[in-house]
Design a protein around this motif. Structure first.
Motif, short mmCIF file in Angstrom:
data_model
loop_
_atom_site.label_atom_id
_atom_site.label_comp_id
_atom_site.label_asym_id
_atom_site.label_seq_id
_atom_site.Cartn_x
_atom_site.Cartn_y
_atom_site.Cartn_z
N PHE A 176 0.81 -1.22 0.00
CA PHE A 176 0.00 0.00 0.00
C PHE A 176 0.84 1.27 0.00
N ALA A 177 2.10 1.17 0.46
CA ALA A 177 2.97 2.35 0.43
C ALA A 177 3.29 2.75 -1.01
N ASP A 178 3.30 1.78 -1.93
CA ASP A 178 3.52 2.09 -3.34
C ASP A 178 2.29 2.72 -3.98
N ARG A 179 1.15 2.65 -3.30
CA ARG A 179 -0.10 3.20 -3.84
C ARG A 179 -0.50 4.51 -3.15
N ALA A 180 -0.49 4.49 -1.81
CA ALA A 180 -0.94 5.66 -1.04
C ALA A 180 -0.15 5.70 0.25
N LEU A 181 1.02 6.34 0.20
CA LEU A 181 1.97 6.25 1.30
C LEU A 181 1.45 6.89 2.59
N MET A 182 1.07 8.15 2.53
CA MET A 182 0.65 8.83 3.76
C MET A 182 -0.64 8.27 4.35
N PRO A 183 -1.66 7.96 3.54
CA PRO A 183 -2.85 7.31 4.13
C PRO A 183 -2.51 6.01 4.85
N MET A 184 -1.54 5.26 4.31
CA MET A 184 -1.11 4.03 4.96
C MET A 184 -0.54 4.33 6.34
N LEU A 185 0.22 5.41 6.45
CA LEU A 185 0.78 5.79 7.75
C LEU A 185 -0.30 6.23 8.72
N TYR A 186 -1.28 7.01 8.23
CA TYR A 186 -2.36 7.47 9.11
C TYR A 186 -3.08 6.27 9.75
N VAL A 187 -3.45 5.32 8.92
CA VAL A 187 -4.22 4.16 9.38
C VAL A 187 -3.41 3.31 10.35
N SER A 188 -2.16 3.00 9.97
CA SER A 188 -1.35 2.10 10.80
C SER A 188 -0.98 2.74 12.14
N LEU A 189 -0.59 4.02 12.13
CA LEU A 189 -0.21 4.68 13.38
C LEU A 189 -1.41 4.90 14.29
N GLY A 190 -2.53 5.32 13.72
CA GLY A 190 -3.74 5.54 14.52
C GLY A 190 -4.22 4.25 15.17
N ALA A 191 -4.28 3.18 14.37
CA ALA A 191 -4.74 1.90 14.90
C ALA A 191 -3.75 1.36 15.94
N LEU A 192 -2.45 1.57 15.71
CA LEU A 192 -1.44 1.11 16.67
C LEU A 192 -1.63 1.78 18.03
N ALA A 193 -1.89 3.08 18.03
CA ALA A 193 -2.10 3.79 19.29
C ALA A 193 -3.29 3.22 20.06
N VAL A 194 -4.37 2.94 19.34
CA VAL A 194 -5.58 2.40 19.97
C VAL A 194 -5.32 1.00 20.54
N VAL A 195 -4.68 0.14 19.74
CA VAL A 195 -4.44 -1.24 20.17
C VAL A 195 -3.51 -1.29 21.38
N LEU A 196 -2.48 -0.44 21.39
CA LEU A 196 -1.57 -0.41 22.54
C LEU A 196 -2.29 0.04 23.81
N ALA A 197 -3.17 1.02 23.68
CA ALA A 197 -3.95 1.44 24.85
C ALA A 197 -4.84 0.31 25.35
N LEU A 198 -5.45 -0.42 24.42
CA LEU A 198 -6.32 -1.54 24.79
C LEU A 198 -5.54 -2.68 25.43
N PHE A 199 -4.24 -2.77 25.11
CA PHE A 199 -3.42 -3.86 25.64
C PHE A 199 -3.32 -3.81 27.16
N THR A 200 -3.52 -2.64 27.76
CA THR A 200 -3.50 -2.55 29.22
C THR A 200 -4.66 -3.34 29.82
N VAL A 201 -5.72 -3.51 29.02
CA VAL A 201 -6.89 -4.28 29.47
C VAL A 201 -6.79 -5.73 29.00
N THR A 202 -6.48 -5.91 27.70
CA THR A 202 -6.47 -7.26 27.14
C THR A 202 -5.34 -8.12 27.69
#
Length: 400
Positions: free
Chosen positions: A258-284
Motif C-alpha cells: 500500500f505504500a507504493d499506492r498511497a503512502l501517507m494514508p497508509m501511515l495514518y491508518v497504521s499509526l492511529g490503529a497502533l495507538a488504539v491497540v496499545l492502549a487496549l493492551f492494558t486491558v487485554t
C-alpha cells in the motif's frame, strides 16, 4: 523480484533474530547474571543505541567502499558481536557484545534498502524494501521462537552461538547473490549530509522514532507481562513471539504494497490503529486469548509502518539517500531504546507490567500527529502529490 533480495533477506533474518530474541530470554539472562528485569532490559536499550550510533558511523566509513563489500564487512562485525555475547563472563561483557553486533544493524538495512530499491522498477521500490525486511519479520516467526526455546532448554548462550552461525550463512548469501553494483558517481559525504536540511526527512525520522517506539514499549517486557499478568507459563512466551512475528510478516508485506499506492494514508491508518491497540493492551493483557490477539495486532500494525517510512526517507533524500536511509534505521532503534527505557521506568515506579503499554500508545499517537503535520506542510509547499503517494509521484528512477 530479483534473487539478490533473497540474500539481503537472509542477512536481515540473522540480524532480526539477534535483535528480538533477547526479549524472550530476559528472565533467563537476568537470573544468570543476578540482575533485575529492568536492568536486563538494558541489553535491548544498549543494542538499540548501538544501532543509532553505528548507522551513520558505519555508513560514513563505508562511503568509499562498494556496497556489496560493505554489506559483507557489516555481517562480519555482526558475527563477532554475537560470539562475544555467547561467551560473556559478566553482564557488562554481554552488553558490549550486544553493542558490537548492533553497529552493523543500521548500515546493513540502510545500504540494503538503497540496493533493494535499485534492483527493481520505480513503482516497485517499497515492495522491494519490504521484501528485504521480510527477513527481519520472518526471524520473529522462526528465528526468535526457536532461539527462545533453545535458550530456555539448553541455555541462552547457545542461542547467541547459533545466531552467529546465521550471520555466517547471511555473509555467504550476500557474497554469492548480491551483484557488484557500480558505485554512484559525484555523490560525496556533503551531499549525503545535505539531506538532513530537508524538514520532511527529519519529520519522517521523528515519526519512525515515536511510531516504532510504541511497539517496543510493549514488546520489550512481553515475557514478564504475559507470565505475571496474563498468567501464561514461561514456555508459552515462545508461541506468543510466533504470533507477534506472524503479525509482523503480514503487516510488513501490506505496508510495502500500500505504500507504493498511497503512502501517507497508509501511515495514518497504521499509526492511529497502533495507538488504539496499545492502549487496549492494558486491558487485554489480563486475558490470555485477548492478549494473544493483541500481540499479533501490535506486530502487524507496527511493521506496516516500516516500508512507507523507509520509502518516504528515500524519496525525500533523493540524490543522496544512503546515509539518510541508514540513519532512519537508527531512528527505529532510537525509538526502541527510548521506549525500553521508559517502559523500565514505569515498571520500576511500581505501576505494573502493563504500564509500558500506555507509554507505547502515547508514542504512537505522537507519531500520528507528526504524520498529519508532515502532510500539511507538504501540501502548503505545493508537493502534496508526493506526500500522498499518488500516481502523480514521479516514476523515473532515483539517481544515487
Amino acid at each position: 523480484m530479483p534473487l539478490a533480495l533473497l540474500a539481503l533477506a537472509i542477512g536481515a533474518f540473522g540480524i532480526g533474530t539477534t535483535e528480538f530474541v533477547i526479549m524472550g530470554l530476559l528472565p533467563e539472562v537476568a537470573g544468570d547474571f543476578g540482575v533485575s528485569i529492568p536492568t536486563a532490559g538494558l541489553l535491548v536499550t544498549g543494542y538499540a543505541l548501538g544501532v543509532v550510533i553505528g548507522a551513520p558511523l558505519m555508513t560514513v566509513l563505508g562511503t568509499k567502499v562498494p556496497r556489496k563489500r560493505m554489506l559483507m564487512l557489516l555481517m562480519g562485525l555482526f558475527i563477532a558481536g554475537n560470539l562475544l555475547s555467547a561467551v560473556a563472563p559478566a553482564f557488562s561483557v554481554m552488553l558490549i557484545g550486544r553493542v558490537v553486533a548492533s553497529l552493523a544493524h543500521g548500515a546493513f538495512f540502510g545500504i540494503g534498502s538503497v540496493v533493494a530499491a535499485e534492483l527493481v522498477a520505480p513503482h516497485k521500490k517499497a515492495g522491494a524494501i519490504a521484501m528485504m525486511f521480510t527477513g527481519l519479520t520472518v526471524a520473529n516467526v522462526v528465528g526468535v521462537p526457536l532461539g527462545t526455546l533453545v535458550g530456555q532448554a539448553v541455555g541462552w548462550r547457545v542461542t547467541f552461538a547459533v545466531v552467529a552461525v546465521l550471520g555466517v550463512i547471511g555473509l555467504a548469501g550476500i557474497a554469492k547473490l548480491v551483484p557488484d553494483l557500480p558505485r554512484p558517481h559525484g555523490v560525496h559525504l556533503r551531499h549525503e549530509l545535505a539531506a538532513f536540511k530537508n524538514a520532511q526527512v527529519l519529520l519522517a525520522m521523528a515519526m519512525t522514532v515515536l511510531g516504532f517506539g510504541g511497539v517496543f514499549a510493549a514488546v520489550t517486557y512481553i515475557a514478564p507481562m504475559m507470565t505475571h499478568v496474563a498468567g501464561f507459563a514461561d514456555t508459552s512466551v515462545t508461541w506468543l513471539l510466533v504470533l507477534f512475528g506472524l503479525g509482523m510478516v503480514g503487516g510488513n508485506l501490506l505496508g510495502g504494497r500500500f505504500a507504493d499506492r498511497a503512502l501517507m494514508p497508509m501511515l495514518y491508518v497504521s499509526l492511529g490503529a497502533l495507538a488504539v491497540v496499545l492502549a487496549l493492551f492494558t486491558v487485554t493483557a489480563h486475558n490470555k486469548i485477548a492478549a494473544a490477539v493483541t500481540i499479533a495486532l501490535i506486530g502487524a500494525l507496527g511493521f506496516a509502518t516500516v516500508p512507507p517510512l523507509q520509502k518516504r526517507v528515500l524519496d525525500q533524500a533523493h540524490g543522496a539517500p544512503t546515509l539518510a536511509s541508514a540513519v532512519n534505521i537508527g531512528a527505529f532503534n532510537l525509538g526502541n531504546a527510548l521506549s525500553a527505557w521508559l517502559g523500565g521506568l514505569v515498571i520500576s515506579a511500581g505501576l505494573g507490567y502493563t504500564a509500558p503499554n500506555w507509554v507505547g500508545a502515547a508514542l504512537a499517537a505522537a507519531a500520528l500527529v507528526l504524520a498529519v503535520l508532515s502532510a500539511v506542510l507538504e501540501r502548503r509547499d505545493g508537493t502534496g502529490a508526493v506526500a500522498s503517494g499518488t500516481a502523480a509521484e514521479p516514476r523515473e528512477p532515483v539517481h544515487h
